[in-house]
Design a protein around this motif. Structure first.
Motif, PDB file in Angstrom:
ATOM      1  N   VAL A 130      -4.833  -3.828   7.097  1.00 52.49           N
ATOM      2  CA  VAL A 130      -3.455  -3.359   6.921  1.00 52.49           C
ATOM      3  C   VAL A 130      -3.408  -1.908   6.457  1.00 52.49           C
ATOM      4  N   ALA A 131      -4.524  -1.399   5.901  1.00 49.92           N
ATOM      5  CA  ALA A 131      -4.537  -0.006   5.435  1.00 49.92           C
ATOM      6  C   ALA A 131      -4.432   0.966   6.597  1.00 49.92           C
ATOM      7  N   LEU A 132      -4.811   0.511   7.805  1.00 50.62           N
ATOM      8  CA  LEU A 132      -4.705   1.368   8.980  1.00 50.62           C
ATOM      9  C   LEU A 132      -3.248   1.603   9.380  1.00 50.62           C
ATOM     10  N   LEU A 133      -2.341   0.781   8.867  1.00 49.13           N
ATOM     11  CA  LEU A 133      -0.920   0.905   9.186  1.00 49.13           C
ATOM     12  C   LEU A 133      -0.196   1.858   8.241  1.00 49.13           C
ATOM     13  N   GLU A 184      -8.437  10.214  -0.465  1.00 49.06           N
ATOM     14  CA  GLU A 184      -9.709   9.529  -0.703  1.00 49.06           C
ATOM     15  C   GLU A 184      -9.488   8.067  -1.089  1.00 49.06           C
ATOM     16  N   VAL A 185      -8.426   7.791  -1.867  1.00 47.53           N
ATOM     17  CA  VAL A 185      -8.109   6.404  -2.253  1.00 47.53           C
ATOM     18  C   VAL A 185      -7.870   5.552  -1.021  1.00 47.53           C
ATOM     19  N   LEU A 186      -7.047   6.049  -0.108  1.00 47.97           N
ATOM     20  CA  LEU A 186      -6.728   5.274   1.095  1.00 47.97           C
ATOM     21  C   LEU A 186      -7.935   5.184   2.026  1.00 47.97           C
ATOM     22  N   ARG A 187      -8.736   6.244   2.066  1.00 48.08           N
ATOM     23  CA  ARG A 187      -9.931   6.211   2.917  1.00 48.08           C
ATOM     24  C   ARG A 187     -10.910   5.145   2.453  1.00 48.08           C
ATOM     25  N   VAL A 188     -11.144   5.089   1.131  1.00 48.86           N
ATOM     26  CA  VAL A 188     -12.055   4.086   0.576  1.00 48.86           C
ATOM     27  C   VAL A 188     -11.525   2.678   0.823  1.00 48.86           C
ATOM     28  N   LEU A 189     -10.218   2.505   0.663  1.00 52.81           N
ATOM     29  CA  LEU A 189      -9.615   1.195   0.890  1.00 52.81           C
ATOM     30  C   LEU A 189      -9.749   0.773   2.350  1.00 52.81           C
ATOM     31  N   ARG A 190      -9.536   1.709   3.259  1.00 51.54           N
ATOM     32  CA  ARG A 190      -9.708   1.398   4.685  1.00 51.54           C
ATOM     33  C   ARG A 190     -11.133   0.943   4.980  1.00 51.54           C
ATOM     34  N   ASN A 191     -12.094   1.639   4.409  1.00 51.93           N
ATOM     35  CA  ASN A 191     -13.489   1.280   4.633  1.00 51.93           C
ATOM     36  C   ASN A 191     -13.817  -0.092   4.054  1.00 51.93           C
ATOM     37  N   LEU A 242       0.821  -1.205   0.000  1.00 56.11           N
ATOM     38  CA  LEU A 242       0.000   0.000   0.000  1.00 56.11           C
ATOM     39  C   LEU A 242       0.859   1.260   0.000  1.00 56.11           C
ATOM     40  N   ARG A 243       1.942   1.236   0.759  1.00 49.19           N
ATOM     41  CA  ARG A 243       2.848   2.398   0.753  1.00 49.19           C
ATOM     42  C   ARG A 243       3.443   2.602  -0.632  1.00 49.19           C
ATOM     43  N   ALA A 244       3.765   1.501  -1.309  1.00 47.99           N
ATOM     44  CA  ALA A 244       4.300   1.593  -2.667  1.00 47.99           C
ATOM     45  C   ALA A 244       3.259   2.177  -3.611  1.00 47.99           C
ATOM     46  N   LEU A 245       2.000   1.784  -3.430  1.00 42.46           N
ATOM     47  CA  LEU A 245       0.920   2.334  -4.251  1.00 42.46           C
ATOM     48  C   LEU A 245       0.786   3.833  -4.037  1.00 42.46           C
ATOM     49  N   MET A 246       0.790   4.268  -2.763  1.00 36.68           N
ATOM     50  CA  MET A 246       0.642   5.687  -2.479  1.00 36.68           C
ATOM     51  C   MET A 246       1.828   6.487  -3.024  1.00 36.68           C
ATOM     52  N   ALA A 247       3.024   5.873  -2.959  1.00 33.97           N
ATOM     53  CA  ALA A 247       4.211   6.541  -3.493  1.00 33.97           C
ATOM     54  C   ALA A 247       4.116   6.688  -5.008  1.00 33.97           C
ATOM     55  N   THR A 248       3.579   5.663  -5.667  1.00 34.19           N
ATOM     56  CA  THR A 248       3.400   5.722  -7.119  1.00 34.19           C
ATOM     57  C   THR A 248       2.421   6.821  -7.503  1.00 34.19           C
ATOM     58  N   LEU A 249       1.321   6.918  -6.771  1.00 30.54           N
ATOM     59  CA  LEU A 249       0.336   7.967  -7.045  1.00 30.54           C
ATOM     60  C   LEU A 249       0.948   9.353  -6.863  1.00 30.54           C
ATOM     61  N   ARG A 250       1.807   9.469  -5.862  1.00 27.81           N
ATOM     62  CA  ARG A 250       2.441  10.770  -5.620  1.00 27.81           C
ATOM     63  C   ARG A 250       3.418  11.118  -6.733  1.00 27.81           C
ATOM     64  N   ARG A 251       4.180  10.124  -7.204  1.00 33.29           N
ATOM     65  CA  ARG A 251       5.120  10.366  -8.306  1.00 33.29           C
ATOM     66  C   ARG A 251       4.379  10.755  -9.579  1.00 33.29           C
TER      67      ARG A 251
END
Length: 305
Positions: A101-104, A79-86, A60-69
């Protein structure tokens, strides 16, 4: 009776050596359909073994890093991470997962500074420009009473169910006049619409469409944007515009106790903070306002000190 797996859940068969084998096609992290196999001593044990690739915080951290790049905005990443957490929370409630694991993974930081509400002069300039528009009366309670968009568009003349809903909201006299004018305009619109006039049963909407129906909230926001552009004032949203209320009440010299009721502050100290914050700006600005600008709202210019 033989046990069955749900559609798309694959198959479980018993091998010659007595063990059970489960097979199913799943989608891997690259989007490819691949066949996975698991084994177990019993049918139930095999059925409980996951067939998909295990989701980890690192992925998940790799995904968020890719989105940021890829320069995806912080609000979208949030919003992506919020939806995934839910979604993972829902999977836990269904006992499909044992942890989320998204809570981590840390949520992206979003800049909450969405701008500054209008000054009293900007608000009055806006109201003066929109005076002839059919939605003028809907803009007044937003700016002067701090009503939310949904509160304004749902404003009706009927008995409410709960005692708290019956709470009296003090309004300036000119606000009452504006609402009376709106009722007269609505009666004229109803005559023009004739048989095409239609309001939802059991409702007597004050702010309706030209044919009596409910005004779409998004459509109201778009109309507000157009009116702001026409007025030539700084562009802000309806949500931010309602926070002009405290500034206008201070300019109108409304007593703090009354303003507290309008602003719905739980403590009078909150209202006094608003008054103190805007007082020094008003003192300097009011001296340069023309009487015609202020009289647009039907109020008197505060006396010079």
């Amino acid at each position: 009776m033989a046990k069955r797996r749900p559609n798309g859940g694959g198959t479980i068969t018993k091998r010659k050596d007595g063990r059970y084998m489960g097979r199913a096609y799943v989608t891997d992290t690259d989007g490819n359909r691949v066949r996975k196999t698991v084994y177990g001593a019993t049918w139930d044990e095999t059925n409980e073994k996951p067939l998909t690739t295990k989701l980890t915080p690192a992925q998940l951290r790799a995904l968020m890093a890719t989105l940021r790049r890829e320069e995806v905005g912080a609000a979208t990443r949030f919003e992506v991470l919020r939806v995934l957490r839910n979604a993972l929370n829902r999977a836990m409630r269904e006992e499909l997962l044992t942890r989320n694991v998204a809570l981590l993974v840390d949520m992206p930081k979003v800049n909450k500074d969405k701008g500054t509400a209008w000054s009293a002069r900007e608000a009055i300039t806006f109201l003066r420009s929109t005076r002839a528009h059919r939605l003028y009366a809907a803009c007044v309670p937003v700016l002067v009473l701090g009503l939310r968009r949904s509160e304004v568009l749902g404003l009706v003349l009927k008995d409410l169910k709960t005692e708290s809903s019956q709470a009296v909201l003090p309004i300036p006299e000119f606000c009452a006049r504006v609402l009376e004018e709106r009722r007269e305009l609505q009666e004229l619109e109803q005559k023009i619409a004739g048989q095409h006039w239609s309001q939802p049963e059991g409702h007597d909407l004050i702010f309706s469409s030209e044919h009596g129906g409910m005004i779409d909230p998004t459509g109201f926001s778009r109309s507000f944007d157009r009116l702001v552009k026409r007025a030539g004032v700084r562009r802000i949203t309806v949500r931010l515009a309602r926070h002009t209320c405290g500034t206008l009440l201070a300019f109108l010299k409304v007593r703090p106790k009354v303003a507290q009721a309008v602003l719905r502050h739980s403590q009078i100290s909150m209202t006094l903070d608003v008054y103190t914050h805007v007082a020094h700006r008003l003192t300097a600005a009011v001296r340069h306002w023309s009487p015609s600008l202020v009289s647009t709202m039907g109020v008197k210019r505060p006396p010079d000190r």
